[in-house]
Every structure is written in C-alpha cells, then in structure tokens.
Design a protein around this motif. Structure first.
Motif, PDB file in Angstrom:
ATOM      1  N   UNK A  92       0.831  -1.212   0.000  1.00 20.95           N
ATOM      2  CA  UNK A  92       0.000   0.000   0.000  1.00 20.95           C
ATOM      3  C   UNK A  92       0.858   1.252   0.000  1.00 20.95           C
ATOM      4  N   UNK A  93       1.906   1.216   0.801  1.00 20.40           N
ATOM      5  CA  UNK A  93       2.785   2.376   0.876  1.00 20.40           C
ATOM      6  C   UNK A  93       3.488   2.631  -0.455  1.00 20.40           C
ATOM      7  N   UNK A  94       3.869   1.537  -1.145  1.00 22.25           N
ATOM      8  CA  UNK A  94       4.534   1.690  -2.431  1.00 22.25           C
ATOM      9  C   UNK A  94       3.595   2.343  -3.448  1.00 22.25           C
ATOM     10  N   UNK A  95       2.326   1.872  -3.495  1.00 19.42           N
ATOM     11  CA  UNK A  95       1.353   2.478  -4.394  1.00 19.42           C
ATOM     12  C   UNK A  95       1.114   3.940  -4.058  1.00 19.42           C
ATOM     13  N   UNK A  96       0.993   4.202  -2.757  1.00 21.09           N
ATOM     14  CA  UNK A  96       0.783   5.593  -2.321  1.00 21.09           C
ATOM     15  C   UNK A  96       1.977   6.456  -2.681  1.00 21.09           C
ATOM     16  N   UNK A  97       3.184   5.869  -2.608  1.00 22.24           N
ATOM     17  CA  UNK A  97       4.395   6.631  -2.923  1.00 22.24           C
ATOM     18  C   UNK A  97       4.403   7.085  -4.376  1.00 22.24           C
ATOM     19  N   UNK A  98       3.936   6.188  -5.286  1.00 22.44           N
ATOM     20  CA  UNK A  98       3.878   6.576  -6.699  1.00 22.44           C
ATOM     21  C   UNK A  98       2.909   7.733  -6.915  1.00 22.44           C
ATOM     22  N   UNK A  99       1.749   7.649  -6.297  1.00 21.73           N
ATOM     23  CA  UNK A  99       0.757   8.728  -6.430  1.00 21.73           C
ATOM     24  C   UNK A  99       1.316  10.032  -5.893  1.00 21.73           C
ATOM     25  N   UNK A 100       1.958   9.946  -4.722  1.00 22.30           N
ATOM     26  CA  UNK A 100       2.509  11.158  -4.104  1.00 22.30           C
ATOM     27  C   UNK A 100       3.619  11.738  -4.966  1.00 22.30           C
ATOM     28  N   UNK A 101       4.406  10.853  -5.595  1.00 18.43           N
ATOM     29  CA  UNK A 101       5.521  11.323  -6.420  1.00 18.43           C
ATOM     30  C   UNK A 101       5.015  12.205  -7.567  1.00 18.43           C
ATOM     31  N   UNK A 102       3.956  11.738  -8.262  1.00 18.21           N
ATOM     32  CA  UNK A 102       3.425  12.526  -9.381  1.00 18.21           C
ATOM     33  C   UNK A 102       2.795  13.828  -8.884  1.00 18.21           C
ATOM     34  N   UNK A 103       2.153  13.766  -7.733  1.00 24.99           N
ATOM     35  CA  UNK A 103       1.573  14.986  -7.183  1.00 24.99           C
ATOM     36  C   UNK A 103       2.663  15.980  -6.789  1.00 24.99           C
TER      37      UNK A 103
END
Length: 452
Positions: free
Chosen positions: A239-250
């Motif tokens: 979950x954290x890895x998926x969230x990290x990708x989203x946060x990276x683009x934001x």
C-alpha cells in the motif's frame, strides 16, 4: 559409640542422595543402646526424616500412610530424648504440628525457635515447614515469603539439596512469573545433580516439564504473531509503495508552485528580519529614552527640593547677618569694642554647622526615604549602620549622600562638611572595605539608589 554416631550421619547423607534402602540398612545396623541420649534424639530424628521423605517420594496410597505413621512415631521418640525448650525438642514439636496441619501451634513454636541462636541450615528447615503450613492454609504469599527465606538460607549454608528453590520456582510458576520459575528450577536441578539427589530430580521433573511446555507454547505463540506481523507489514508495504507513486506525481506538479512560494517566503522572511531589527532598535531607543526621562525627572525633583532648601537657609543666614551687622554697628559707634568682640565670640560655628547638617539630612531623607535601607543592603548584617535618629545621617552616610547628589570631588565634600580631604578619603575607603561589593563598583551602586 563413635561408630554408631558416624552411621547415623551416614544414613542422613544417604537419604539426601535418595538412597533410601541404604539409609534404612545403615540405621538398622546401629545399636541404639550404645548412643547417649542426645545422639539417640538425633538417631530417631534422622529415622523420622528418612521415613517422611520416602513417603513423599512414593506417592502411593498404601506405602505413603505407612511411612508417614512411622515418621510421626520416630519424631515423638526423638522429642522424648531432647531437652524441653532446646532446638531439637522445638524442631520435633514444629514437625508434629506441621503433620497435624496446626498453623496456630506452629506459629507459637516458630516464635520460640526464633529466640534461639540458629544456624542458616536450621533457619531453612523451620522456614520450609512454615511455608508448607501456609500453603495448606491457602496463604500463597506467606508461603512464598517463608520458602524464599528457606532458599536464601540454603545458599548461605551451602546446602545443595535444592528443594526450597524448587518450591519457590513452583510458586513463581503458579503466579505466572515464567522467567523466574525457569531460572529457579534450573538452579534447583543443578543443586540436585551436584548432590546426586535422585528423589529431588524425580520430584522436579513434572514442574520442569510444565515450565518447558509453557515456554514452548510462548515461543510458538510469538512465532505465529511474528508471521502475522510479517504478513501485515507486507500488505502495508504494498500500500505504501502504491501511495508513494501517487505522491511522487503529485509532488512533481507541486514543485513549480513550491519554488514560487519558496522565493516569496524568502523575501518575506528577509523583510521580517529587517522589521524585527528595526523593532529591536526602536525598543532599545525607547528604553534609553525612558531611563533618560526617569533620570531627568529625578534630577529636576532633586533640584527643586534643594533650591527651596538653599533659598530657605540663605534667607535665614542673611537675616542673622543683618541682625549681627546692626548690633556690631551700634557697639562700634559707641566704641564698645569689648562688647563687639564678645558678640563675635558668641557666634557658635559648630552649632551652625550642625544645624546646616540637620537641614541637609532632613531634606535628603525626604528625597531618598529608602537610601539608608538600600545602602545597608550593600553590607553584611554585622557591618550595617544603625541610626540613633532616623532623621539624622552619620558622617559616612552624609559623604555618600553628597556623592548620590552628584558631588564626587572629595575636596568639595571636605569643604562642605568641614573635614580635611584626608579624613574624607579615610571615611570612603573604610566604608568600601566593609562592603561585600568590589571597591570599583561601590559608588556606581550608590548612584543607582532611586529617589521617591
């Protein structure tokens, strides 16, 4: 007789090692008739101990009551050969009370034993008996207290039997203190192995098995928990890895805005720093202005007071000079020279100077009502100045009062007070030396004393 006594002690040693048959064979080989009464008491006491321990070891519905009855009988016989009130007698009485499960009688006997000079091993035996009684009465905490005392006494007397420590381990296990129970049972087994006490090892085996089983259960439970934690951590990591990708683009989108905001914030910060510096300078200037205003107000007040005082004194002295002039003119016009000389002699300069001082002191104390108290605060209790009249200053205070008014020239002070300049220096030096302040800061502290 010595051979019979040695066999008695050998039987006790064999009992401790769990060799009950050999212990009985050794006891049967003893000719009791050759023993003195005190050794007879020891013989029957050991016979009683061998029987009761064999009964505890057997745990059999037929043999256990048989050996228990024999133990009680031998204990009674041992008590008959011991002097009333002696340790062997009281120990046998305590044993019999324990066998009857009579806690009240045991407490009374134990209290008598406590008044005797006991060895560490004797303390261990009696404490163990009391622990058994409290355990039977359901008082686990008291039982643990006495069994702990027995274990400590065994250590002090280097007794390697380990039964007391084994019982302490059992109590700890019942209370859920598994770590202490494991440590104590381990030490008890070491002691039993050291002494080759087979019966003790047999007695300890069930408890040791229970403790080991509980430990294995705890380890297994911890292992299962570790698996669950590992699974949960894996899910969270995904979950954290998926969230990290989203946060990276934001974050990439926000970087440009962030840079603009950082530049603006930096400019604002610089402006704030400048404003804070200006505010600090303004506060410092305001503080200095307040100090100057306070000083000017005080100086104006002092000047007003002393101008009034000056004109009042000057007017009084002019009036006196006018009266003196008229009298001298009248006397000289009538050529009464001797009377004129007498008139001049009657002028009391010292009294006039004292009147001047009194007027100065009154005006100064009116302006500086706290001067004496704050001046005395610069000295220890023993060196403080006590005024005979609260409206009159001493010579030392008068010198520093003039300094407080701004008259720092010692020559001028000497002319005002009518002293030599050396006397003024001597007064100032003596006062400064008595103060706990350094000499170079003393006058500055006096100048800081505030007027009303």
């Amino acid at each position: 007789m010595k051979l019979q006594t040695a066999r008695t002690k050998l039987a006790y040693t064999l009992r401790s090692a769990g060799l009950f048959k050999d212990a009985f064979d050794t006891l049967k080989a003893i000719d009791v008739r050759q023993l003195e009464p005190r050794y007879k008491a020891e013989f029957y006491e050991i016979y009683s101990i061998v029987c009761i321990e064999l009964a505890e070891y057997d745990q059999d519905a037929y043999y256990q009551p048989y050996y228990t009855a024999k133990s009680d009988a031998y204990a009674d016989t041992a008590a008959q050969y011991s002097r009333p009130g002696s340790y062997p007698n009281l120990a046998q009485r305590l044993y019999r009370a324990k066998q009857r499960n009579d806690l009240r009688a045991s407490l009374a006997i134990y209290a008598q034993l406590q008044r005797l000079p006991l060895t560490a091993h004797q303390v261990a035996i009696n404490a163990s008996a009391m622990a058994r009684l409290y355990e039977n009465a359901g008082l686990k905490e008291k039982a643990l207290q006495f069994m702990t005392l027995a274990a400590i006494s065994d250590i002090k007397s280097a007794t390697k039997e380990g039964i007391a420590l084994f019982k302490v381990s059992d109590y700890c296990y019942q209370r859920g203190d598994l770590s202490r129970a494991r440590w104590y049972i381990s030490e008890a087994r070491k002691a039993a192995n050291f002494y080759k006490a087979r019966q003790r090892l047999v007695q300890m085996s069930p408890l040791s098995t229970l403790i080991d089983g509980r430990q294995i259960s705890l380890v297994e439970k911890q292992r299962q928990q570790a698996k669950m934690y590992a699974l949960a951590i894996g899910v969270l990591a995904t979950l954290l890895l998926g969230t990290a990708f989203v946060i990276y683009f934001q974050l990439r989108r926000l970087q440009l805005t962030g840079r603009l905001l950082a530049t603006t914030n930096q400019e604002l910060h610089q402006n704030n720093v400048k404003l804070q510096a200006l505010n600090t300078k303004q506060q410092e200037l305001n503080s200095k202005l307040q100090e100057l205003n306070q000083g000017l107000n005080e100086a104006n007040h002092v000047k007003e007071e002393y101008i009034g005082y000056y004109f009042n004194n000057t007017s009084r002295y002019i009036d006196k000079l006018e009266v003196l002039q008229k009298k001298l003119s009248a006397l000289l016009s009538t050529k009464q020279v001797s009377s004129a000389q007498q008139l001049v002699k009657d002028i009391d300069i010292k009294s006039e100077r004292m009147a001047l001082f009194k007027g100065f002191d009154t005006a100064f104390i009116h302006l500086f009502p706290n001067f004496v108290a704050e001046f005395n605060a610069l000295f220890t209790e023993a060196d403080r100045i006590q005024l005979a009249d609260e409206h009159l200053l001493t010579t030392e205070l008068r010198i520093f009062a003039l300094i407080r008014l701004g008259i720092n020239d010692s020559d001028q002070i000497s002319r005002i007070l009518g002293y030599s300049i050396h006397t003024v220096y001597a007064y100032k030096t003596r006062v400064k030396n008595r103060s706990f302040l350094p000499n170079e800061t003393f006058e500055a502290r006096v100048l800081a004393i505030q007027a009303t």
